[in-house]
Design an enzyme around this catalytic site. Structure first.
Site, PDB file in Angstrom:
ATOM      1  NE  ARG A  14      -4.135  -1.789   2.085  1.00  0.00           N
ATOM      2  CZ  ARG A  14      -5.128  -1.860   2.952  1.00  0.00           C
ATOM      3  NH1 ARG A  14      -5.298  -0.920   3.852  1.00  0.00           N
ATOM      4  NH2 ARG A  14      -5.986  -2.854   2.929  1.00  0.00           N
TER       5      ARG A  14
ATOM      6  CG  ASP B 254     -14.687   5.063   8.441  1.00  0.00           C
ATOM      7  OD1 ASP B 254     -15.226   3.939   8.430  1.00  0.00           O
ATOM      8  OD2 ASP B 254     -13.439   5.212   8.337  1.00  0.00           O
TER       9      ASP B 254
HETATM   10  C1  LIG Z   1     -13.932  -3.332   7.831  1.00  0.00           C
HETATM   11  S1  LIG Z   1     -14.685  -1.752   7.852  1.00  0.00           S
HETATM   12  C2  LIG Z   1     -16.249  -2.148   8.599  1.00  0.00           C
HETATM   13  C3  LIG Z   1     -17.402  -1.409   7.955  1.00  0.00           C
HETATM   14  C4  LIG Z   1     -18.775  -1.716   8.531  1.00  0.00           C
HETATM   15  N1  LIG Z   1     -18.886  -1.329   9.908  1.00  0.00           N
HETATM   16  C5  LIG Z   1     -19.122  -3.174   8.371  1.00  0.00           C
HETATM   17  O1  LIG Z   1     -19.208  -3.898   9.366  1.00  0.00           O
HETATM   18  O2  LIG Z   1     -19.340  -3.597   7.224  1.00  0.00           O
HETATM   19  C6  LIG Z   1     -13.798  -0.947   9.174  1.00  0.00           C
HETATM   20  C7  LIG Z   1     -13.902   0.574   9.159  1.00  0.00           C
HETATM   21  O3  LIG Z   1     -13.392   1.081  10.391  1.00  0.00           O
HETATM   22  C8  LIG Z   1     -12.762   2.311  10.120  1.00  0.00           C
HETATM   23  N2  LIG Z   1     -11.838   2.639  11.220  1.00  0.00           N
HETATM   24  C9  LIG Z   1     -10.628   2.091  11.516  1.00  0.00           C
HETATM   25  N3  LIG Z   1     -10.081   2.697  12.579  1.00  0.00           N
HETATM   26  C10 LIG Z   1     -10.954   3.660  12.983  1.00  0.00           C
HETATM   27  C11 LIG Z   1     -10.944   4.630  14.028  1.00  0.00           C
HETATM   28  N4  LIG Z   1      -9.927   4.753  14.873  1.00  0.00           N
HETATM   29  N5  LIG Z   1     -12.010   5.458  14.121  1.00  0.00           N
HETATM   30  C12 LIG Z   1     -13.052   5.358  13.262  1.00  0.00           C
HETATM   31  N6  LIG Z   1     -13.112   4.471  12.249  1.00  0.00           N
HETATM   32  C13 LIG Z   1     -12.076   3.623  12.110  1.00  0.00           C
HETATM   33  C14 LIG Z   1     -12.061   2.079   8.780  1.00  0.00           C
HETATM   34  O4  LIG Z   1     -11.768   3.279   8.127  1.00  0.00           O
HETATM   35  C15 LIG Z   1     -13.086   1.199   8.042  1.00  0.00           C
HETATM   36  O5  LIG Z   1     -13.891   1.959   7.185  1.00  0.00           O
END
Ligand SMILES: C[S@@+](CC[C@H](N)C(=O)[O-])C[C@H]1O[C@@H](n2cnc3c(N)ncnc32)[C@H](O)[C@@H]1O
Length: 272
Positions: free
Chosen positions: A37, A141
């Site tokens: 990445r 997010d």
């Molecule tokens: C795998 S996705 C899950 C999306 C959705 N909640 C689902 O279950 O389908 C994880 C998300 O968490 C967000 N994320 C990671 N660390 C975070 C943080 N410290 N605060 C807020 N969001 C975060 C990422 O940007 C990503 O979009």
């Protein structure tokens, strides 16, 4: 010219940095992913080496910091992912709100990625809440790139199969230049507010307290200590009879005193 060098020291530096910024805990297994990445970022960006990236991060350059966070989040999501949670909403929570005469439902979708999750919640509530009730959803997010996609709310038709047919009346299919794409109708889209929020910050996104928090498939990236602190924050962000959904493969063991498990991955706030 891009430097292809990526040393142990580089990995350790970037791993520590993303942990400080977002609470994301990268194990050794993620090393190759981080390397690929970062290298793909360097090819597209004005930053031309890992060394330069590290210098800019060290200087807290806000643009680079956000690009770096966006680069290292994992955003996989689907419409109606883990559908048992939506059954629980319809079969348990909507009757519960009706009985308690709660007619203004507030939901926080706390890691909303590209938006499939908040749009799913909105369609389920629009279809199933009694007509004298309203709802609003705050979708947050840390990643600004996915938030902007979510706000736009336009998805390829290849994702239509994720949405059960009974919800298709809430969708508009694109024509002409938008052929092959769909979005949700305004009655759905207008119920959601999108906002950037970092879950490891102490502050809340706004002043609301919520009936439900969806915090699904993000805890897997956090360490136990980070999860425990986050659970205290989510507890405070919920109404006394509020509910919490986490991902099916996630655990909040160690916080049983503040959340009672109703089902695996479904919790009710315990008022302490
Ligand atoms: C795998 S996705 C899950 C999306 C959705 N909640 C689902 O279950 O389908 C994880 C998300 O968490 C967000 N994320 C990671 N660390 C975070 C943080 N410290 N605060 C807020 N969001 C975060 C990422 O940007 C990503 O979009």
């Amino acid at each position: 010219m891009i430097s292809e060098r990526f040393s142990d020291e580089d990995f350790l530096y970037l791993k520590e940095k993303i942990f400080q910024l977002a609470g994301i805990h990268l194990t050794e297994k993620k090393r190759e992913l981080v390397k690929s990445r970062v290298q793909s970022f360097l090819r597209k960006s004005s930053v031309k080496s890992v060394e330069e990236l590290k210098q800019k991060l060290e200087l807290s350059d806000p643009t680079i910091i956000q690009q770096f966070v966006n680069l290292l989040t994992t955003n996989k999501t689907d419409f109606f992912r883990e559908p048992k949670h939506f059954d629980f909403l319809v079969e348990q929570l909507i009757p519960f709100w009706e009985q308690s005469q709660n007619r203004q439902i507030k939901i926080w979708c706390a890691a909303s990625s590209t938006g499939e999750e908040p749009y799913t919640i909105a369609m389920v509530l629009q279809k199933n809440l009694p007509k004298n009730s309203t709802f609003k959803i705050l979708a947050t997010d840390i990643d600004t790139q996915v938030l902007s996609k979510a706000q736009n709310g336009v998805y390829p038709n290849s994702k239509l199969h994720e949405i059960p047919d009974e919800y298709h009346p809430y969708l508009t299919l694109g024509t002409k230049r938008a052929e092959g794409w769909f979005k949700t109708k305004n009655e759905i889209h207008s119920k959601i507010t999108f906002k950037q929020h970092n879950l490891i910050e102490k502050t809340y996104p706004g002043k609301e307290i919520f009936d439900v928090v969806f915090c699904r498939n993000v805890l897997i990236y956090f360490e136990r200590k980070t999860i425990n602190t986050l659970m205290e924050k989510l507890h405070l962000s919920l109404k006394p009879d509020g509910h919490l959904f986490i991902g099916h493969s996630e655990s909040i063991s160690g916080t049983q005193h503040i959340f009672e498990a109703l089902q695996p991955s479904v919790f009710k706030k315990v008022v302490v």
